[in-house]
Design an enzyme around this catalytic site. Structure first.
Site, short mmCIF file in Angstrom:
data_model
loop_
_atom_site.label_atom_id
_atom_site.label_comp_id
_atom_site.label_asym_id
_atom_site.label_seq_id
_atom_site.Cartn_x
_atom_site.Cartn_y
_atom_site.Cartn_z
N TRP A 142 0.95 -1.31 0.10
CA TRP A 142 -0.28 0.48 -0.15
C TRP A 142 0.67 1.23 0.08
O TRP A 142 0.04 2.63 -0.15
CB TRP A 142 -0.80 0.02 1.36
CG TRP A 142 -0.01 -0.35 2.43
CD1 TRP A 142 -0.22 -0.97 3.52
CD2 TRP A 142 0.82 0.49 3.00
NE1 TRP A 142 0.60 -1.23 4.30
CE2 TRP A 142 0.73 0.27 4.65
CE3 TRP A 142 0.94 1.96 2.90
CZ2 TRP A 142 1.71 0.66 5.05
CZ3 TRP A 142 1.53 2.75 4.26
CH2 TRP A 142 2.01 2.21 5.48
N ASN A 143 1.96 1.27 0.79
CA ASN A 143 3.04 2.64 0.33
C ASN A 143 3.26 3.23 -0.40
O ASN A 143 3.44 4.20 -0.52
CB ASN A 143 4.04 2.10 1.94
CG ASN A 143 4.97 1.53 1.25
OD1 ASN A 143 4.67 0.39 -0.47
ND2 ASN A 143 6.66 1.41 1.20
N LYS A 166 -2.72 -9.42 -6.55
CA LYS A 166 -3.31 -8.70 -5.98
C LYS A 166 -2.67 -8.05 -5.09
O LYS A 166 -1.53 -8.26 -4.37
CB LYS A 166 -2.85 -10.33 -5.37
CG LYS A 166 -4.31 -10.25 -4.37
CD LYS A 166 -3.66 -10.53 -2.74
CE LYS A 166 -3.04 -10.07 -2.01
NZ LYS A 166 -2.95 -8.92 -1.78
N GLY A 220 6.66 -6.02 0.95
CA GLY A 220 5.72 -6.43 1.80
C GLY A 220 6.72 -6.36 2.73
O GLY A 220 8.69 -6.20 2.94
N GLU A 242 10.94 -8.31 -1.60
CA GLU A 242 11.19 -6.76 -0.98
C GLU A 242 11.21 -6.49 0.32
O GLU A 242 9.84 -6.25 -0.02
CB GLU A 242 11.09 -5.37 -2.23
CG GLU A 242 11.68 -6.14 -3.78
CD GLU A 242 13.19 -5.92 -3.98
OE1 GLU A 242 13.69 -5.50 -2.83
OE2 GLU A 242 13.86 -6.33 -4.86
N CYS A 276 10.49 1.92 2.67
CA CYS A 276 11.19 0.58 3.63
C CYS A 276 12.53 0.53 2.88
O CYS A 276 13.76 0.55 3.69
CB CYS A 276 11.21 -0.93 2.23
SG CYS A 276 9.59 -0.93 1.89
N GLU A 371 11.27 -1.90 12.42
CA GLU A 371 11.23 -0.40 11.53
C GLU A 371 9.92 0.38 12.23
O GLU A 371 8.79 -0.10 12.48
CB GLU A 371 10.82 -1.75 9.78
CG GLU A 371 11.07 -0.49 9.02
CD GLU A 371 10.49 -1.54 7.70
OE1 GLU A 371 10.00 -2.73 7.74
OE2 GLU A 371 10.88 -1.28 6.79
C1 SIN Z 1 10.00 1.56 -1.07
O1 SIN Z 1 9.81 1.75 0.11
O2 SIN Z 1 8.14 0.30 -0.95
C2 SIN Z 1 9.91 1.58 -2.11
C3 SIN Z 1 11.12 2.87 -1.92
C4 SIN Z 1 11.35 3.54 -3.55
O3 SIN Z 1 11.31 2.55 -4.64
O4 SIN Z 1 12.80 4.09 -3.19
#
Ligand code: SIN
Length: 474
Positions: A142-143, A166, A220, A242, A276, A371
């Site tokens: 979702w981010n 999905k 995720g 990732e 992330c 995190e």
């Molecule tokens: C992520 O943090 O999920 C992606 C961030 C990015 O592509 O810079």
């Protein structure tokens, strides 16, 4: 949802709520076993024809998709903002970032080649081909509801794979927008499908059990990624994971402090810290620690928190109650253990968390281990290169790390010593379509972006041809 080129419904429905207001902004069908099986059948059938099309044909379609996305920047950006709370200016930036992956792979997809190797036998010819791995199941977060779709799907489609997306229950609308644009530009049925669901485990189980689905790509949390890894073992799927990060940002005493502050703010507070790769540990050399902290506090206090649809907003709400509570619990734990709040820290209404800077943070605090995924910046002091590199590496995560210095030798040696997949040297935002994105250890497997991103969707086939003779007939 979009299955086999049709917009279909399902037995159950689920609401999508704006995190800014709590209002229901859409109701979507919730896929179960039946819809998941339909999608798997269609992806598998479409793969047989899609893989036979030329790279030029597929990449021309990707180019048309790219143009459509750019044309719809404002509509997609507003969808992102409404469903997950990203400030509108940032959401527009995400659409351009998302489109850049389509742009990149529309070109890179034409360059998939093989190799030939000399044989020790005069009558043999040895060569490799690269072929699409097969139908792909993509679980997106979702981010970044737009960019994480295109970073996965553009390379998959370019090389001849079909894909089922999905999207997350919190932010499924952007995925449907991308599917609609794919349909509009003539994307064939079954090549790109989106299944919306409030029951992701059931849908994912269908995909894990189906041997025709040859690849799982997931962005995720580490916890979920490890579970998916186990579940995919049964049908031995190719995997790209990732996962989470806990990025250190190291600021040496020779840094340009104003520039470093700007870059820390951009890195930490982008998407309200729900990234992330955003820093979760800011190590500042002891000799500049108080000066840096003062400057950072001033910059953070200037960040406008509010309605993400307003142009002036820099920090929107967090995605949900759980995200807000986690960020607040990290602040509370740090303060209970002796940290000082030097910016923010005041409790707000709804899912908003005031951007916060914590000083005197120590390694035992929760924020130094987990995190945060929220707008909280912890400051820690250090004395030497060796000490800070050891502290930065003392983490199960290995996604991104950053360092700030004017000393080239130091920059090179520290970058080499950091056990992370991506390093920003005097750069708090290194992600870009032509470079590899991904991490080590608990941060995942594989790389997205660049020519590495294509390899994740290709199998290598070796062909050894034995000739009837070694020389030309005379
Ligand atoms: C992520 O943090 O999920 C992606 C961030 C990015 O592509 O810079």
């Amino acid at each position: 949802m979009f299955v086999n080129g049709q917009w279909i419904s399902a037995f159950g429905w689920f609401p999508v709520r704006s995190p800014a207001t709590g209002e229901i902004i859409a109701e979507l069908p919730s896929a179960g076993i039946e819809e998941a099986m339909l999608a798997a059948d269609a992806a598998s059938a479409a793969f047989q024809t899609w893989r036979q099309t030329t790279a030029h044909h597929r990449c021309a379609l990707l180019r048309a998709w790219y143009n459509a996305v750019i044309e719809h920047t404002e509509g997609i950006a507003r969808t992102i903002t409404m469903e997950m709370g990203k400030p509108i200016q940032e959401a527009r930036g995400e659409v351009v970032y998302a489109a850049s992956f389509i742009d990149w792979f529309a070109e890179e997809g034409r360059r998939v080649g093989g190799e030939s190797m000399p044989s020790q036998h005069g009558d043999k010819r040895l060569a490799t081909l690269q072929q699409p791995v097969g139908p792909v199941y993509a679980i997106t977060p979702w981010n970044f509801p737009a960019a994480m779709i295109t970073r996965k799907l553009a390379p998959a489609l370019a090389v001849g794979c079909t894909a089922i997306v999905k999207p997350p229950v919190q932010a499924p609308l952007t995925a449907l927008y991308f599917a609609k644009l794919w349909e509009d530009v003539g994307g064939p049925p079954g090549t790109l499908q989106v299944i919306t669901t409030a029951d992701p485990r059931t849908v994912s189980q269908v995909m894990f059990d189906d041997p025709r689905i040859r690849k799982l790509t997931f962005t995720g949390s580490t916890e979920v990624g490890k579970r998916l890894y186990e579940q995919s073992a049964k049908t031995l799927k190719r995997m790209s994971l990732e996962l989470g990060g806990h990025a250190p940002f190291i600021i040496f005493e020779d840094a340009d402090l104003d520039a470093a502050v700007d870059e820390v703010v951009a890195c930490k507070f982008r998407n309200a810290g729900q990234t992330c790769v955003c820093t979760n540990r800011i190590y500042v050399h002891r000799s500049i620690a108080s000066q840096f902290a003062e400057k950072l506090a001033v910059a953070v206090n200037r960040l406008q928190v509010g309605d993400p649809l307003l142009e002036s907003t820099r920090i929107g709400p967090l995605v949900d109650e759980h995200a807000r509570d986690k960020a607040l619990s990290h602040i509370a734990d740090a303060v209970a253990q002796g940290a000082r709040i030097i910016a923010g820290g005041v409790r707000m209404e709804g899912f908003y968390v005031q951007p916060t800077v914590l000083q005197d943070v120590t390694a035992t605090m929760l924020i130094m281990q987990e995190e945060t995924f929220g707008p909280v910046a912890p400051l820690i002091t250090f004395d030497s290169e060796a000490e800070v590199v050891a502290a930065a590496n003392a983490s199960p995560y290995g996604l991104a790390a950053y360092l700030w210095t004017r000393n080239l030798t130091r920059a090179q040696l520290v970058a080499e010593a950091l056990e992370y997949g991506m390093i920003g040297v005097n750069d708090g935002a290194p992600s870009t379509a032509q470079a590899p994105f991904g991490g080590n250890k608990d941060s995942g497997l594989g790389r997205e972006g660049g020519h590495w991103g294509l390899q994740e969707y290709l199998d290598v086939k070796f062909i050894s041809t034995k000739l009837e003779r070694c020389t030309l007939e005379s």
